[in-house]
Design a protein around this motif. Sequence first.
Motif, PDB file in Angstrom:
ATOM      1  N   LEU A 115       3.662  -5.990   2.462  1.00 16.10           N
ATOM      2  CA  LEU A 115       2.346  -6.164   1.838  1.00 16.10           C
ATOM      3  C   LEU A 115       1.448  -7.065   2.671  1.00 16.10           C
ATOM      4  O   LEU A 115       0.231  -6.892   2.675  1.00 16.10           O
ATOM      5  N   ARG A 116       2.037  -8.006   3.380  1.00 22.08           N
ATOM      6  CA  ARG A 116       1.251  -8.856   4.283  1.00 22.08           C
ATOM      7  C   ARG A 116       0.821  -8.071   5.521  1.00 22.08           C
ATOM      8  O   ARG A 116      -0.263  -8.250   6.048  1.00 22.08           O
ATOM      9  N   VAL A 144      -7.170 -10.113   1.790  1.00 28.00           N
ATOM     10  CA  VAL A 144      -5.735 -10.224   1.508  1.00 28.00           C
ATOM     11  C   VAL A 144      -5.473 -11.385   0.545  1.00 28.00           C
ATOM     12  O   VAL A 144      -4.702 -11.241  -0.413  1.00 28.00           O
ATOM     13  N   TYR A 182       5.097 -11.041  -5.246  1.00 29.08           N
ATOM     14  CA  TYR A 182       4.669 -10.025  -4.283  1.00 29.08           C
ATOM     15  C   TYR A 182       4.476 -10.619  -2.888  1.00 29.08           C
ATOM     16  O   TYR A 182       4.557  -9.917  -1.897  1.00 29.08           O
ATOM     17  N   ARG A 183       4.227 -11.917  -2.816  1.00 30.11           N
ATOM     18  CA  ARG A 183       4.016 -12.577  -1.517  1.00 30.11           C
ATOM     19  C   ARG A 183       5.278 -12.547  -0.657  1.00 30.11           C
ATOM     20  O   ARG A 183       5.197 -12.710   0.553  1.00 30.11           O
ATOM     21  N   PRO A 226      -2.492  -4.489   4.598  1.00 33.41           N
ATOM     22  CA  PRO A 226      -3.380  -4.822   3.480  1.00 33.41           C
ATOM     23  C   PRO A 226      -3.769  -3.621   2.613  1.00 33.41           C
ATOM     24  O   PRO A 226      -3.970  -3.774   1.410  1.00 33.41           O
ATOM     25  N   PHE A 259      -0.918  -1.833  -4.436  1.00 27.41           N
ATOM     26  CA  PHE A 259      -0.123  -2.586  -5.403  1.00 27.41           C
ATOM     27  C   PHE A 259      -1.043  -3.325  -6.381  1.00 27.41           C
ATOM     28  O   PHE A 259      -0.783  -3.365  -7.584  1.00 27.41           O
ATOM     29  N   ALA A 260      -2.101  -3.933  -5.866  1.00 28.47           N
ATOM     30  CA  ALA A 260      -3.049  -4.661  -6.715  1.00 28.47           C
ATOM     31  C   ALA A 260      -3.734  -3.714  -7.690  1.00 28.47           C
ATOM     32  O   ALA A 260      -3.906  -4.048  -8.865  1.00 28.47           O
ATOM     33  N   HIS A 300       7.053  -9.996  -0.028  1.00 28.72           N
ATOM     34  CA  HIS A 300       7.198  -8.687   0.621  1.00 28.72           C
ATOM     35  C   HIS A 300       6.367  -8.640   1.899  1.00 28.72           C
ATOM     36  O   HIS A 300       5.137  -8.527   1.861  1.00 28.72           O
ATOM     37  N   LEU A 343      -1.146  -3.408   0.099  1.00 29.68           N
ATOM     38  CA  LEU A 343      -1.340  -4.483  -0.872  1.00 29.68           C
ATOM     39  C   LEU A 343      -2.423  -4.095  -1.873  1.00 29.68           C
ATOM     40  O   LEU A 343      -2.284  -4.327  -3.083  1.00 29.68           O
ATOM     41  N   LEU A 351      -6.578 -10.293  -2.920  1.00 29.10           N
ATOM     42  CA  LEU A 351      -5.658  -9.299  -3.480  1.00 29.10           C
ATOM     43  C   LEU A 351      -4.353  -9.953  -3.926  1.00 29.10           C
ATOM     44  O   LEU A 351      -3.830  -9.635  -5.001  1.00 29.10           O
ATOM     45  N   PHE A 352      -3.813 -10.866  -3.121  1.00 27.27           N
ATOM     46  CA  PHE A 352      -2.589 -11.551  -3.519  1.00 27.27           C
ATOM     47  C   PHE A 352      -2.796 -12.383  -4.786  1.00 27.27           C
ATOM     48  O   PHE A 352      -1.874 -12.554  -5.578  1.00 27.27           O
TER      49      PHE A 352
END
Length: 121
Positions: free
Chosen positions: A42-43, A25, A36-37, A46, A52-53, A39, A49, A28-29
């Motif tokens: 997304l946490r 995670v 994006y953090r 994963p 999105f990545a 949202h 996330l 990816l962040f």
Amino acid sequence: MDATPPGWPEAVRPPGAPDWERTAVAWLFDLVPPDYRAHEVLRRYPVLLARFARDHVAAGLEAARAGWRTVRVELADHLPPDAMEAAMTAYEREGARLAAASRGVEVVAGALRGERWVPRL
């Protein structure tokens, strides 16, 4: 502990290792815009996330490729030759970094979905 497939990011612990998902995670962040953090979804998920990545990295890779193809034409009259060569090198390096990130996202996303890689003999 499971083996990792080719392209597995160094910053992510292998699947099955303690806290491997936390490292996935975090990695990816690091690939997506800081906003994006904010949202929570997304946490919480994963695998989302990772999606999105994947999309963000793919867009960046396409932008780097387009820039490499067009920078000489668009800025030839505005940059000295050494700056143009440095720009081309920067686009090449960024493209290589993003291509590696794209491969990493795919294998990490697979692991987050429960896929396990088995090396072939």
